[in-house]
Scaffold this active site. Structure first.
Site, PDB file in Angstrom:
ATOM      1  N   GLY A  10      62.950 -23.259 131.497  1.00 36.25           N
ATOM      2  CA  GLY A  10      62.946 -21.968 132.199  1.00 36.25           C
ATOM      3  C   GLY A  10      61.619 -21.724 132.902  1.00 36.25           C
ATOM      4  O   GLY A  10      61.173 -20.584 133.057  1.00 36.25           O
ATOM      5  N   GLY A  13      60.792 -19.101 135.804  1.00 32.81           N
ATOM      6  CA  GLY A  13      60.969 -17.663 135.605  1.00 32.81           C
ATOM      7  C   GLY A  13      59.669 -16.883 135.557  1.00 32.81           C
ATOM      8  O   GLY A  13      58.588 -17.415 135.844  1.00 32.81           O
ATOM      9  N   ASP A  36      63.489 -26.475 134.812  1.00 35.07           N
ATOM     10  CA  ASP A  36      64.333 -25.293 135.007  1.00 35.07           C
ATOM     11  C   ASP A  36      65.655 -25.774 135.598  1.00 35.07           C
ATOM     12  O   ASP A  36      65.720 -26.861 136.177  1.00 35.07           O
ATOM     13  CB  ASP A  36      63.657 -24.302 135.975  1.00 35.07           C
ATOM     14  CG  ASP A  36      64.194 -22.881 135.834  1.00 35.07           C
ATOM     15  OD1 ASP A  36      63.451 -22.008 135.364  1.00 35.07           O
ATOM     16  OD2 ASP A  36      65.364 -22.642 136.213  1.00 35.07           O
ATOM     17  N   ARG A  38      66.920 -24.286 138.057  1.00 36.04           N
ATOM     18  CA  ARG A  38      66.627 -24.162 139.490  1.00 36.04           C
ATOM     19  C   ARG A  38      65.477 -25.100 139.810  1.00 36.04           C
ATOM     20  O   ARG A  38      64.517 -25.178 139.039  1.00 36.04           O
ATOM     21  CB  ARG A  38      66.193 -22.738 139.853  1.00 36.04           C
ATOM     22  CG  ARG A  38      67.236 -21.686 139.577  1.00 36.04           C
ATOM     23  CD  ARG A  38      66.713 -20.308 139.908  1.00 36.04           C
ATOM     24  NE  ARG A  38      65.594 -19.918 139.060  1.00 36.04           N
ATOM     25  CZ  ARG A  38      64.925 -18.785 139.181  1.00 36.04           C
ATOM     26  NH1 ARG A  38      65.237 -17.930 140.123  1.00 36.04           N
ATOM     27  NH2 ARG A  38      63.925 -18.481 138.371  1.00 36.04           N
ATOM     28  N   ASP A  50      69.105 -28.535 132.845  1.00 38.27           N
ATOM     29  CA  ASP A  50      69.986 -27.480 132.326  1.00 38.27           C
ATOM     30  C   ASP A  50      69.972 -27.603 130.807  1.00 38.27           C
ATOM     31  O   ASP A  50      70.421 -28.613 130.255  1.00 38.27           O
ATOM     32  CB  ASP A  50      71.399 -27.694 132.898  1.00 38.27           C
ATOM     33  CG  ASP A  50      72.401 -26.678 132.364  1.00 38.27           C
ATOM     34  OD1 ASP A  50      72.040 -25.895 131.457  1.00 38.27           O
ATOM     35  OD2 ASP A  50      73.540 -26.684 132.850  1.00 38.27           O
ATOM     36  N   TYR A 140      72.522  -9.826 125.027  1.00 40.66           N
ATOM     37  CA  TYR A 140      71.157 -10.371 125.008  1.00 40.66           C
ATOM     38  C   TYR A 140      70.537 -10.197 123.622  1.00 40.66           C
ATOM     39  O   TYR A 140      70.009 -11.142 123.030  1.00 40.66           O
ATOM     40  CB  TYR A 140      70.323  -9.645 126.069  1.00 40.66           C
ATOM     41  CG  TYR A 140      68.860 -10.042 126.107  1.00 40.66           C
ATOM     42  CD1 TYR A 140      68.476 -11.319 126.521  1.00 40.66           C
ATOM     43  CD2 TYR A 140      67.860  -9.128 125.765  1.00 40.66           C
ATOM     44  CE1 TYR A 140      67.129 -11.664 126.588  1.00 40.66           C
ATOM     45  CE2 TYR A 140      66.524  -9.464 125.825  1.00 40.66           C
ATOM     46  CZ  TYR A 140      66.154 -10.739 126.245  1.00 40.66           C
ATOM     47  OH  TYR A 140      64.825 -11.083 126.305  1.00 40.66           O
ATOM     48  N   LYS A 144      69.399 -13.027 120.949  1.00 37.93           N
ATOM     49  CA  LYS A 144      67.984 -13.162 120.582  1.00 37.93           C
ATOM     50  C   LYS A 144      67.784 -13.043 119.071  1.00 37.93           C
ATOM     51  O   LYS A 144      66.945 -13.725 118.495  1.00 37.93           O
ATOM     52  CB  LYS A 144      67.159 -12.105 121.325  1.00 37.93           C
ATOM     53  CG  LYS A 144      66.957 -12.432 122.788  1.00 37.93           C
ATOM     54  CD  LYS A 144      65.890 -13.498 122.902  1.00 37.93           C
ATOM     55  CE  LYS A 144      66.043 -14.344 124.131  1.00 37.93           C
ATOM     56  NZ  LYS A 144      65.086 -15.445 124.170  1.00 37.93           N
TER      57      LYS A 144
HETATM   58  N1  LIG Z   1      60.081 -10.969 130.857  1.00 37.79           N
HETATM   59  C1  LIG Z   1      60.181 -10.117 129.850  1.00 37.79           C
HETATM   60  O1  LIG Z   1      59.884  -8.912 129.985  1.00 37.79           O
HETATM   61  C2  LIG Z   1      60.604 -10.620 128.494  1.00 37.79           C
HETATM   62  C3  LIG Z   1      60.596  -9.711 127.419  1.00 37.79           C
HETATM   63  C4  LIG Z   1      61.017 -10.137 126.166  1.00 37.79           C
HETATM   64  C5  LIG Z   1      61.389 -11.461 125.977  1.00 37.79           C
HETATM   65  N2  LIG Z   1      61.397 -12.325 127.042  1.00 37.79           N
HETATM   66  C6  LIG Z   1      61.844 -13.693 126.778  1.00 37.79           C
HETATM   67  O2  LIG Z   1      60.966 -14.644 127.347  1.00 37.79           O
HETATM   68  C7  LIG Z   1      61.701 -15.790 127.803  1.00 37.79           C
HETATM   69  C8  LIG Z   1      61.405 -16.044 129.274  1.00 37.79           C
HETATM   70  O3  LIG Z   1      61.700 -14.856 129.987  1.00 37.79           O
HETATM   71  P1  LIG Z   1      61.417 -14.679 131.551  1.00 37.79           P
HETATM   72  O4  LIG Z   1      61.063 -13.273 131.746  1.00 37.79           O
HETATM   73  O5  LIG Z   1      60.524 -15.739 132.053  1.00 37.79           O
HETATM   74  O6  LIG Z   1      62.893 -14.897 132.098  1.00 37.79           O
HETATM   75  P2  LIG Z   1      63.349 -15.212 133.608  1.00 37.79           P
HETATM   76  O7  LIG Z   1      64.739 -14.706 133.735  1.00 37.79           O
HETATM   77  O8  LIG Z   1      62.339 -14.745 134.576  1.00 37.79           O
HETATM   78  O9  LIG Z   1      63.349 -16.797 133.599  1.00 37.79           O
HETATM   79  C9  LIG Z   1      64.299 -17.546 132.875  1.00 37.79           C
HETATM   80  C10 LIG Z   1      64.427 -18.878 133.538  1.00 37.79           C
HETATM   81  O10 LIG Z   1      65.433 -19.603 132.842  1.00 37.79           O
HETATM   82  C11 LIG Z   1      66.131 -20.373 133.803  1.00 37.79           C
HETATM   83  N3  LIG Z   1      67.447 -20.773 133.291  1.00 37.79           N
HETATM   84  C12 LIG Z   1      68.558 -20.013 133.185  1.00 37.79           C
HETATM   85  N4  LIG Z   1      69.562 -20.745 132.701  1.00 37.79           N
HETATM   86  C13 LIG Z   1      69.062 -21.986 132.469  1.00 37.79           C
HETATM   87  C14 LIG Z   1      69.611 -23.178 131.967  1.00 37.79           C
HETATM   88  N5  LIG Z   1      70.918 -23.272 131.600  1.00 37.79           N
HETATM   89  N6  LIG Z   1      68.818 -24.271 131.853  1.00 37.79           N
HETATM   90  C15 LIG Z   1      67.519 -24.204 132.226  1.00 37.79           C
HETATM   91  N7  LIG Z   1      66.941 -23.100 132.735  1.00 37.79           N
HETATM   92  C16 LIG Z   1      67.716 -22.003 132.843  1.00 37.79           C
HETATM   93  C17 LIG Z   1      66.227 -19.475 135.038  1.00 37.79           C
HETATM   94  O11 LIG Z   1      66.460 -20.245 136.201  1.00 37.79           O
HETATM   95  C18 LIG Z   1      64.873 -18.787 135.018  1.00 37.79           C
HETATM   96  O12 LIG Z   1      63.943 -19.447 135.844  1.00 37.79           O
HETATM   97  C19 LIG Z   1      63.163 -15.483 127.516  1.00 37.79           C
HETATM   98  O13 LIG Z   1      63.504 -16.070 126.274  1.00 37.79           O
HETATM   99  C20 LIG Z   1      63.208 -13.990 127.384  1.00 37.79           C
HETATM  100  O14 LIG Z   1      64.245 -13.569 126.547  1.00 37.79           O
HETATM  101  C21 LIG Z   1      61.016 -11.932 128.283  1.00 37.79           C
END
Ligand SMILES: NC(=O)c1ccc[n+]([C@@H]2O[C@H](COP(=O)([O-])OP(=O)(O)OC[C@H]3O[C@@H](n4cnc5c(N)ncnc54)[C@H](O)[C@@H]3O)[C@@H](O)[C@H]2O)c1
Length: 310
Positions: A10, A13, A36, A38, A50, A140, A144
């Site tokens: 990921g 992201g 990722d 993407r 993936d 979600y 989690k």
């Molecule tokens: N950003 C926040 O505020 C926040 C808060 C609490 C927890 N988190 C946790 O932190 C982690 C990262 O969050 P983030 O904010 O960077 O999320 P994000 O949505 O910005 O990024 C997630 C990434 O995962 C990729 N992805 C989706 N499906 C996929 C797959 N099948 N295989 C590979 N990649 C895949 C997406 O393309 C994306 O780039 C997550 O576990 C999220 O639950 C984030």
């Protein structure tokens, strides 16, 4: 020996796009493999992966001799409510693949962020401890919470060093947020800096715990490097730097942009936010791995504005 080769899933992201350069600075560029679903052609190391494709995960771990994984691939809260099946698939099956591949290979450490989404409407609202009523009402949150338990299970049953922490809403400016319920904070600051008004999708008094990205990156590194003998918890550390409401952010932004205006039109995300606590007790993270956030509400807003203006 961990940290020889680090896989970040990921990586494209909100967190990953900042964690990859951060880890590259700490451990060396060659030691970090960003991946990722993407593709990101700008980075020659980038691997299209993936996490729900177990064969590809096995192959990547084997090929790059991965010993540490920061597993960030996920579908976040608001997007998860739009597509619960995808959230289940990525957040549960994807994690399962990562854990299974890890115990069959040389992977020693898997860090998986959890979230305040694991809490629910029955959870107490303020200074919430780690162990509390956790009955999430979103897909979600359910995924989690299960991810925390899976990490504990793989540690107890297979000896995998699985660790995780419950992030609050994360504020950052480099990559747009990925469809979470606290995205309003970033959007509001961005619109203020552009000289525009903002329509907020949460009610003005919705108080939620938050953190600025530099502190989130520091948390991930501290947790990854934490001395095992100090850990009483494993996958469920509460962390938070401050709590705020949309109205408080609006008023703070008005100190910089006096004519900035916000209207409030709550949508489906209000129900998600209402099920989450307003503040967390992060004392276990402090005592077990020296959690020490540097940015409070005002410092975060100031730094966000300075960077967005550049
Ligand atoms: N950003 C926040 O505020 C926040 C808060 C609490 C927890 N988190 C946790 O932190 C982690 C990262 O969050 P983030 O904010 O960077 O999320 P994000 O949505 O910005 O990024 C997630 C990434 O995962 C990729 N992805 C989706 N499906 C996929 C797959 N099948 N295989 C590979 N990649 C895949 C997406 O393309 C994306 O780039 C997550 O576990 C999220 O639950 C984030």
């Amino acid at each position: 020996m961990t940290f020889e080769k680090i896989l970040v899933t990921g990586a494209g992201g909100q967190i990953g796009s900042e964690l990859v350069p951060f880890l590259s600075d700490v451990f060396g560029r060659d030691r970090v493999i960003p991946s990722d679903i993407r593709s990101n052609s700008a980075d020659s190391r980038f691997l299209k992966l993936d996490v729900t494709d177990r064969a590809s995960v096995d192959l990547a771990i084997d090929k790059y001799k991965i010993d540490t994984i920061f597993h960030l691939a996920a579908v976040l809260s608001a997007n998860g409510e739009k597509n619960p099946e995808l959230a289940y698939k990525v957040n549960i099956s994807g994690l399962y693949d990562i854990l299974e591949s890890s115990i069959k290979s040389r992977v020693k450490l898997v860090i998986t962020p959890s979230s305040i989404g694991i809490f629910g409407p029955d959870t107490p609202k303020e200074n919430v401890p780690i162990e509390t009523i956790a009955r999430p009402v979103t897909m979600y949150g359910i995924t989690k919470l299960m991810a925390e338990h899976l990490g504990n299970y793989y540690h107890a049953r297979f000896g995998l060093n699985a660790r995780g922490l419950r992030f609050p809403g994360l504020i950052s400016y480099k990559t747009p947020p990925g469809g979470g319920t606290t995205d309003y904070s970033i959007e509001m600051i961005m619109e203020a800096v552009k000289g525009k008004s903002y329509q907020c999708f949460l009610r003005e008094d919705t108080r939620l715990p938050m953190m600025y990205m530099p502190d989130a990156l520091d948390c991930l590194l501290r947790l990854a490097e934490a001395d095992e003998t100090r850990l009483k918890h494993r996958t469920d550390f509460n962390v938070s730097s401050f709590s705020m409401t949309p109205k408080q952010l609006e008023m703070e932004l008005r100190n910089y942009y006096p004519s900035f205006e916000v209207t409030y039109r709550p949508d489906f995300r209000q129900k998600i936010a209402d099920s989450w606590p307003g503040s967390l007790d992060a004392s276990a993270a402090v005592s077990e791995w020296d959690f020490h956030p540097n940015y409070d509400f005002k410092a975060t807003t100031k730094d966000m504005i300075a960077n967005l203006k550049r």
